[in-house]
Design an enzyme around this catalytic site. Structure first.
Site, PDB file in Angstrom:
ATOM      1  N   SER A 574       0.838  -1.192   0.000  1.00  0.00           N
ATOM      2  CA  SER A 574       0.000   0.000   0.000  1.00  0.00           C
ATOM      3  C   SER A 574       0.873   1.244   0.000  1.00  0.00           C
ATOM      4  O   SER A 574       2.017   1.215   0.483  1.00  0.00           O
ATOM      5  CB  SER A 574      -0.914   0.009   1.233  1.00  0.00           C
ATOM      6  OG  SER A 574      -1.560   1.262   1.376  1.00  0.00           O
ATOM      7  N   TYR A 587      -2.402  -0.415  10.524  1.00  0.00           N
ATOM      8  CA  TYR A 587      -2.424  -0.739   9.091  1.00  0.00           C
ATOM      9  C   TYR A 587      -1.115  -0.302   8.430  1.00  0.00           C
ATOM     10  O   TYR A 587      -0.488  -1.075   7.698  1.00  0.00           O
ATOM     11  CB  TYR A 587      -3.616  -0.055   8.434  1.00  0.00           C
ATOM     12  CG  TYR A 587      -3.735  -0.286   6.950  1.00  0.00           C
ATOM     13  CD1 TYR A 587      -4.182  -1.500   6.449  1.00  0.00           C
ATOM     14  CD2 TYR A 587      -3.392   0.718   6.046  1.00  0.00           C
ATOM     15  CE1 TYR A 587      -4.295  -1.709   5.079  1.00  0.00           C
ATOM     16  CE2 TYR A 587      -3.497   0.519   4.682  1.00  0.00           C
ATOM     17  CZ  TYR A 587      -3.945  -0.695   4.207  1.00  0.00           C
ATOM     18  OH  TYR A 587      -4.054  -0.900   2.844  1.00  0.00           O
TER      19      TYR A 587
END
Length: 697
Positions: A574, A587
């Site tokens: 990501s 995250y």
């Protein structure tokens, strides 16, 4: 014998009555081709001589409709038939110069084409053209080939059928055999068909229904006869090896298949298939396994798919020692290759094509089953089906008589037929990922299924792994419908469960025989101010995005290194792994761990040709599971916008002012697993429409 073992008559008069003559030919063909006991995939031919109107003269003419080259009776459509003027075909015998000039007759068939039909006529066309019957079936039923492959084939034919079915000795399909059949029919007007030694069955009739019913009746008579004659008799010399239990058979296959692939796929990637059905286990457990396997197959349709003979893998089910079998594989496969090369040299002609791949196609493992390898899954599966046909033939012939394989020179002349070589050369160039096997975690999600679609479009076989069974089954069904059921499999797996991950890769090995590509994509998302982040949230992110990537890549690494064929691993990380985001510490930290793990793997994998790269998406809203729940709400709240404004917000935030979609991520993955990036490892590709904070360098 139980009536259930006989072939059912599925002809529907009401349905057939509404069809044209050509429609009834297709109907009959599909019915016959739907049952592998009647003919194998791509095998057999059907034909009808139909009255048509000549488009040039307006006069009535007789047209031969016959299954065209390369078709399959069970699945073909109306355009699968070649159409030829019967009058022009009738003129060809006067141009025939004898057996030495057989092949030149194939070049004349296009001159007989009716209706500008582009479907090429097959080499079997003369076998139908010169029989004086309107409807003709040529099938390869196991029960009849068992008669044809017996040492006393002619006597068995007479004993079973009397004068209703005749017999002709082996002859390679072509013009000469067509003339033989014509002569037989003229001299035996009462016959309803003929058994071709070592080959198959011809039957005929005045109508489509009559021909179909005759074909079934003749095959069923053979089935019933063999059932009676073999009842209570030991088959394949009696039992030498009892099969291991089903779970153990699959476990051994999962060990053997990547090892075999490693030895045979260095020049061309191959895909495997495993079969432990009843007929296979009976054969590989028989005392006569090695003797019968060495004789090779009889029907030419069989060995064109399977090579003339299989390899019996040195495995003793009583000892159940896969390591010993693995140790013996290199020598066994090397010996097979040497034997195949010797066969080629013994039988070759001055104009023979160069020797093809000398590796085995079929691998028989006592107590375990049959493994087949080919360029793709469908071809490997079909090769296995053909060898099951051969097993059924050997079972019948060797139980009531002596089984006889096809003469070696005849087998070579068909395998290396110049016409067959020309057909191979006309085949389209393989797609860029043909023969490669991919495993995609999170495969049922939007990004995962987009990645699978891209890999499938380039010819890869794909295993989707996902924890959501319902979504996984839907994804497999959808992709299978688009790319073929053989090309995609699904395994339910929790990537945080070590045993489940290992078991899922083992299942993939049994399905496809190896691994070339891992795309680690399974993911979640979470958001919360750091002081409000719970230990549960932190651990869940680390478990799925850290441990999950570790477990999947570790298992893939083990397989890829054992295979020795290189490979490609791609992590879907990501933008947040490079650029911190407030309110998403768990995250972001887990995604950063993924990126660094990929770098470590790139270092360790390089000596073995294993490339490891990363794709960093950002804001892939469409189709992505992580944007369907709280994450969407949290990101909207964090940016003080409505949920329906998120896509526009992220688009405008990007440097390129463009939205990012799952297929964009898939394109980056394809680049990183294909030979396009063969010299790239340890890299990161950002697919985020431009975000200065996440520039990797």
């Amino acid at each position: 014998m139980s009536p259930a073992t006989l072939i059912e008559n599925r002809w529907d008069d009401a349905k057939a009555a509404a069809m044209s003559e050509a429609g009834r030919l297709l109907y009959r063909s599909n019915l016959l081709g739907a049952d592998k006991r009647i003919t194998n995939f791509g095998g057999g031919n059907t034909s009808a001589k139909i009255a048509e109107t000549d488009p040039l003269t307006g006069e009535p003419v007789t047209v031969l409709w016959v299954k065209g080259s390369g078709g399959d009776l069970g699945s073909m459509k109306q355009d699968g038939f070649a159409t030829l003027y019967q009058a022009k075909l009738d003129a060809l015998p006067r141009l025939y110069r004898g057996v030495a000039h057989e092949d030149e007759m194939v070049g004349l068939l296009p001159h007989c084409t009716f209706g500008l039909n582009p479907r090429a006529a097959s080499i079997d066309t003369p076998l139908h053209a010169y029989l004086p019957y309107r409807h003709v079936d040529h099938m390869h039923p196991d029960a009849v080939i068992a008669i044809a492959a017996a040492a006393n084939s002619e006597a068995l034919t007479a004993a079973i059928y009397g004068g209703e079915i005749g017999w002709l000795p082996w002859k390679r399909p072509g013009f000469e055999l067509g003339l033989w059949l014509s002569r037989f029919a003229r001299e035996n007007p009462a016959a309803k068909g003929v058994v071709l030694g070592g080959h198959g069955l011809f039957t005929w009739g005045d109508t489509a229904k009559d021909c179909y019913e005759t074909t079934l009746r003749i095959i069923n008579r053979a089935i019933a006869w063999f059932a009676e004659e073999t009842a209570g008799k030991p088959v394949f010399g009696g039992v030498a090896h009892a099969p291991l239990d089903a779970s153990r058979r699959r476990a051994v296959a999962a060990r053997l298949m990547p090892a075999i692939r490693a030895l045979i796929a260095s020049d061309e990637k191959k895909v495997g298939h495993f079969d432990d059905s009843g007929p296979v286990l009976e054969f590989v457990g028989g005392r006569d396994l090695e003797a019968l396997a060495a004789l090779g197959t009889s029907c030419p349709d069989h060995f064109l798919r399977t090579k003339i003979r299989p390899l019996v893998v040195p495995f003793d089910p009583a000892a159940d020692d896969p390591d010993a079998a693995l140790a013996g594989l290199p020598e066994a496969i090397a010996a097979y290759r040497a034997d195949y090369a010797a066969y080629y040299e013994r039988c070759r002609h001055p104009d023979s094509p160069a020797m093809r791949d000398p590796n085995p196609v079929v691998y028989l493992v006592p107590g375990i089953g049959m493994i087949t390898f080919a360029r793709d899954k469908a071809t490997a599966r079909i090769a296995g089906e053909f060898y099951v046909n051969a097993i059924n033939v050997m079972r019948g012939a060797s139980t009531v008589s002596t089984y006889v394989g096809l003469d070696e020179q005849e087998a070579f002349d068909i395998e290396y037929w110049l016409l067959e070589e020309a057909k191979l050369r006309r085949m389209p160039k393989p797609r860029s990922l043909a023969g490669r096997i991919a495993y995609v975690t999170g495969g049922a999600g939007g990004i995962g299924s987009a990645i699978a679609t891209r890999l499938l479009s380039e010819g890869a076989a794909v295993v989707l792994a996902d924890i959501d069974r319902a979504a996984l089954e839907a994804a497999v069904a959808q992709l299978g419908a688009g790319y073929g059921a053989d090309m995609v499999r699904g395994v339910v797996a929790d990537v945080t469960d070590e045993a489940a991950v290992i078991a899922s890769f083992a299942a993939a090995m049994v399905e496809y025989g190896g691994l070339d590509i891992l795309v680690s994509n399974a993911g979640i998302s979470s958001a919360a101010p750091f002081e409000e982040t719970t230990l549960e949230t932190w651990n869940r992110n680390m478990a799925i995005l850290g441990t999950g990537y570790f477990l999947a890549s570790r298992e893939a690494f083990r397989i890829l290194k054992r295979q020795g064929l290189g490979g490609a691993i791609v992590f879907i990380a990501s933008k947040n792994g490079l650029a911190a985001s407030a309110g998403a510490s768990a995250y972001c930290a887990a995604k950063a761990a993924e990126i660094h793990l990929a770098r470590c793997l790139a270092l360790e994998g390089a000596p073995d040709g294993i490339r490891v790269n990363t794709v960093n998406p950002d804001a892939v809203l469409r189709g992505s599971k992580i944007w369907q729940g709280e994450w969407r709400q949290q990101r909207a709240a964090s940016n003080r916008i409505r949920e329906d404004e998120l896509e526009e917000f992220y688009r405008n935030r990007s440097l390129l002012k463009r939205s990012v979609f799952p297929e964009d991520i898939a394109e980056a993955v394809y680049f990183l697993v294909a030979d396009l990036s063969a010299k790239s490892t340890g890299n990161i590709i950002n697919v985020d429409a431009g975000n200065a904070a996440s520039f990797s360098r």
